[in-house]
Design a protein around this motif. Structure first.
Motif, short mmCIF file in Angstrom:
data_model
loop_
_atom_site.label_atom_id
_atom_site.label_comp_id
_atom_site.label_asym_id
_atom_site.label_seq_id
_atom_site.Cartn_x
_atom_site.Cartn_y
_atom_site.Cartn_z
N ILE A 169 0.85 -1.19 0.00
CA ILE A 169 0.00 0.00 0.00
C ILE A 169 0.88 1.24 0.00
O ILE A 169 2.06 1.18 0.35
CB ILE A 169 -0.95 0.06 1.22
N THR A 170 0.26 2.32 -0.40
CA THR A 170 0.97 3.60 -0.43
C THR A 170 0.35 4.52 0.61
O THR A 170 -0.87 4.70 0.63
CB THR A 170 0.84 4.23 -1.84
N LEU A 171 1.18 5.06 1.45
CA LEU A 171 0.71 5.99 2.48
C LEU A 171 1.19 7.38 2.09
O LEU A 171 2.39 7.58 1.88
CB LEU A 171 1.30 5.58 3.83
N SER A 172 0.27 8.30 1.95
CA SER A 172 0.65 9.67 1.59
C SER A 172 0.28 10.58 2.72
O SER A 172 -0.85 10.50 3.23
CB SER A 172 -0.13 10.14 0.37
N ILE A 173 1.20 11.44 3.11
CA ILE A 173 0.78 12.41 4.11
C ILE A 173 1.10 13.84 3.70
O ILE A 173 2.15 14.12 3.12
CB ILE A 173 1.33 12.11 5.53
N THR A 174 0.16 14.68 3.95
CA THR A 174 0.33 16.13 3.77
C THR A 174 -0.25 16.75 5.04
O THR A 174 -0.90 16.06 5.82
CB THR A 174 -0.48 16.64 2.57
N THR A 179 -3.58 9.70 3.51
CA THR A 179 -4.28 8.79 2.58
C THR A 179 -3.54 7.47 2.49
O THR A 179 -2.30 7.44 2.46
CB THR A 179 -4.28 9.41 1.17
N VAL A 180 -4.30 6.40 2.45
CA VAL A 180 -3.69 5.11 2.09
C VAL A 180 -4.42 4.59 0.86
O VAL A 180 -5.63 4.66 0.77
CB VAL A 180 -3.83 4.02 3.19
N ARG A 181 -3.63 4.06 -0.04
CA ARG A 181 -4.27 3.46 -1.20
C ARG A 181 -3.49 2.22 -1.59
O ARG A 181 -2.33 2.05 -1.20
CB ARG A 181 -4.32 4.45 -2.36
N ASN A 182 -4.14 1.37 -2.37
CA ASN A 182 -3.40 0.16 -2.72
C ASN A 182 -2.46 0.46 -3.87
O ASN A 182 -2.68 1.34 -4.68
CB ASN A 182 -4.34 -1.01 -3.02
N THR A 196 -8.50 0.94 -4.23
CA THR A 196 -9.11 1.37 -2.98
C THR A 196 -8.31 2.51 -2.40
O THR A 196 -7.08 2.47 -2.38
CB THR A 196 -9.10 0.20 -1.98
N GLU A 197 -9.01 3.51 -1.94
CA GLU A 197 -8.31 4.63 -1.32
C GLU A 197 -9.07 5.07 -0.09
O GLU A 197 -10.31 5.16 -0.09
CB GLU A 197 -8.23 5.79 -2.32
N MET A 198 -8.32 5.38 0.96
CA MET A 198 -8.99 5.79 2.19
C MET A 198 -8.26 7.01 2.72
O MET A 198 -7.02 7.01 2.74
CB MET A 198 -8.91 4.65 3.19
#
Lengths: 402, 285
Positions: A169-174, A179-182, A196-198
């Motif tokens: 998964i990819t975790l993005s932070i700002t 956000t986490v997405r596959n 999927t994105e959350m």
């Protein structure tokens, strides 16, 4: 080494072993004065887990083996498959085990795990071990610009939306959003996969420090173990992350234990690009007994991580054959197919370091002659090495170990 | 072509999730047909499925608090998509506590149905989860396959015994044989039989009752007056298909019945106030 664990703690130990079993196939036991460390690393050296149980966790804890007085505590390596079944059914352990003895018998090369159960039943398991140097990863969480802290429940709620077979998964932070997405590797037709994105707001975290907007991709499967452990003990989880390519650290602690999982991340996360090239080779990995070793400094406690973090990255390691290397197998221009074999200990290092994606090799600095000698410690992505306790080197700064 | 549906009621969400989960257990892919009033999950009975057919009809108003659609053209207010219900089921199951769930037809890298859920949270900003599930739009020229099959010209129609009981019987029988005979008569008797070289096992159900189709029957399918109520109509079916039908059931039906066309097909019908599910199992050749 000789220790006794009381009933409630046996379950915690079992959960720790479950979590480590998600990471690697071997379990390192390292009895130290500051406690018993259980560690594991995956075949590709892109995931590392360490559970350190302080002496307070145990009813009794002694470094000496019963038979030999004054003998040094043995560091050993066990096959996970031998240990995991003993702790497989945690509910029945919780119900019936009153205490657990673990001891190391150097005479027979066995670790002896005894469960003292109800009704006077004693189950004794003798597990063969291999003597081994300690496995350690060195990671400086103080230098990570981004730190998140949240109850395990929150992180679990984030990853629950991803199916169990989701590898990465990819975790993005700002500052405004997390956000986490596959992460979809190229090669699979778009028809096949659900995206999927959350996302949630940073104020849901107990602590949110962001120095750098970042986007990191790592293996979810290896993370689930420690999340489940943290949830079972209702502990908050701290996440230390940096830019893509630098490892991410998930850490959990309470009075009697500390657990850490370090995961390598994909660099240059142009994560939807199907042509994820990966620098797929690692330098030769060797036991660095003879080479200037990173000394094993005793960690004073959770706060004492204080070494430099490497600035550059070793050409990436392979993902284990269980987890496919992002893009690597799909690159048409991959030169050697041997580099994909994780059994092979001989990886030739690649001369070029393309700006394209690399998986940071998290651990196991190859202190071989192939190393770039003019790189100082700060240059080398030394995150861990095998080392003998006695080897210290004044040329290299002390680095804490995990 | 547009579709947007929103569910804000927890009970509706729960019910919809269970329907989708049931469908996902019956088949890996199926056709979703959308009309202004209904949603249909359709599996046309083809040889490739082993002849098994499925038709599930939902009244949209009973599930969605908001529902808008525009068909392929202004005259044809329908959309047909080939979908895989399993990712939907997974996506819906994890958002059962959502404040709202939207299903939308979108186009990302391909045509997708996006399941977007807003999850409750203590903070001011909600958590948002989206799942883009790829689908295939089915061209109009293939649509005639997806019309309702209609009730077959059955010989016997009988109410089913409790599905749980049937399931446990069929599960045990599956260990002994691959083929099962379903038979029923107009006296409300039903038997499930298997026969092997070593053993034959029959489970008898009595007093099940026979639904009265009467003049409502769309075809001349009503039980003929002259049929002897004792005579059984039977079909030999592949037991795994029957087991698959029974395994997936998540929705407790208000009516469950079975139409048998002698040596031809078993037509299972489950009715709920807002959902009807029909399942056709062909006779084994």
């Amino acid at each position: 080494m000789n220790c006794v664990i009381e009933r409630n703690s046996v379950k915690a130990l079992g959960k720790a072993i479950h979590a480590l079993s998600r990471i690697g196939n071997e379990l390192w036991l390292d009895p130290m004065a500051k406690g018993l460390a259980l560690r594991s690393v995956n075949a590709a050296h892109s995931a590392y887990g360490c559970f350190l149980f302080s002496p307070m966790f145990f009813k009794q804890y002694s470094l000496e083996s019963g038979s030999k007085q004054g003998s040094k505590a043995i560091k050993c390596k066990l096959v996970m498959k031998s240990v995991l079944p003993l702790f497989r059914c945690l509910t029945s352990i919780e119900r019936s085990v009153e205490r657990c003895h673990i001891s190391v018998s150097t005479a027979t090369d066995r670790v002896i795990i005894q469960f003292f159960c109800r009704h006077g039943i004693i189950k004794t398991h003798n597990i063969h071990f291999q003597e081994s140097e300690a496995l350690q990863a060195v990671f400086d969480s103080h230098l990570c610009p981004n730190v998140l802290k949240a109850p395990a429940r929150l992180l679990a709620d984030m990853v629950v939306h991803f199916p169990l077979f989701q590898e990465e998964i990819t975790l993005s932070i700002t500052p405004l959003k997390v956000t986490v997405r596959n992460y979809q590797q190229g090669g699979k037709g778009p028809m096949k996969t659900t995206y999927t994105e959350m996302s949630l707001h940073p104020n849901e975290f107990d602590y949110f420090q962001i120095g750098l907007d970042s986007d990191i991709t790592f293996c979810l499967k290896e993370l689930r173990g420690i999340l489940s452990f943290a949830e079972s003990r209702s502990l908050p989880v701290s996440v230390y992350l940096d830019a893509a390519g630098k490892p991410v650290c998930f850490s959990v602690e309470d009075v009697v234990l500390e657990a850490t999982v370090l995961l390598a991340t994909v660099t240059d996360s142009d994560s939807r690009d199907h042509s994820q090239p990966t620098e797929s080779l690692t330098p030769k990995i060797s036991r660095c007994v003879s080479s200037p070793a990173q000394p094993v400094a005793v960690s004073q406690g959770p706060g004492s991580r204080s070494c430099t973090v490497p600035d550059e990255l070793i050409p990436s390691s392979q993902r284990s054959h269980v987890i496919s290397c992002p893009g690597a197998t799909r690159l048409p221009d991959i030169r050697e197919s041997t580099c994909l074999s994780v059994d092979s200990q001989e990886w030739t290092s690649s001369a070029s370091s393309p700006a394209s994606t690399k998986v940071c090799s998290l651990l196991f600095n190859a202190l071989s002659s192939q190393q770039d000698e003019d790189g100082c410690a700060a240059q080398l992505p030394v995150l861990a090495c095998y080392s003998d306790e006695e080897n210290t080197d004044d040329n290299h700064p002390r680095s804490p170990s995990l | 072509m547009k579709f947007r549906g929103k569910i804000t009621d927890i009970a509706c969400l729960n019910h919809f999730t269970r329907v989708v989960t049931t469908i996902s257990k019956l088949t890996k892919t199926c056709v979703l047909r959308l009309t202004p009033d209904h949603l249909f999950f359709i599996l046309p009975g083809k040889v490739t499925n082993g002849g098994v057919g499925m038709w599930c009809q939902l009244l949209q108003a009973n599930f969605f608090q908001e529902y808008q659609m525009e068909g392929v053209t202004s005259e044809v207010q329908e959309i047909c998509l080939e979908v895989s219900p399993e990712p939907w089921s997974r996506a819906l199951k994890t958002v059962q506590s959502a404040k709202s769930v939207k299903l939308k037809l979108t186009r990302k890298h391909c045509a997708c149905v996006t399941v977007a859920a807003e999850l409750p949270t203590l903070s001011s900003v909600g958590r948002v989860v989206t799942h883009d599930v790829p689908v295939d739009v089915i061209p109009r020229r293939l649509w005639q396959e997806f019309q309702e099959a209609g009730v077959p010209d059955f010989d016997v129609s009988v109410y089913l015994p409790p599905l749980k009981t049937m399931k446990s019987v069929v599960d045990r029988m599956k260990n002994l044989s691959n083929f099962l005979v379903m038979e029923a008569n107009l006296n409300g008797d039903m038997n499930l039989k298997i026969q092997t070289d070593l053993v034959s096992v029959t489970t008898h159900f009595k007093d099940l009752g026979n639904p009265a189709w009467g003049v409502d029957s769309s075809q001349d399918g009503g039980p003929s007056q002259s049929r002897d109520p004792e005579v059984m109509a039977e079909v030999t079916v592949d037991i795994r298909k029957l087991q698959q039908f029974l395994m997936g059931q998540q929705v407790n039906p208000s009516k469950a019945l079975c139409n048998i066309v002698h040596q031809n097909v078993v037509h299972l019908v489950l009715l709920h106030e807002d959902v009807s599910l029909q399942y056709f199992i062909p006779a084994v050749a």
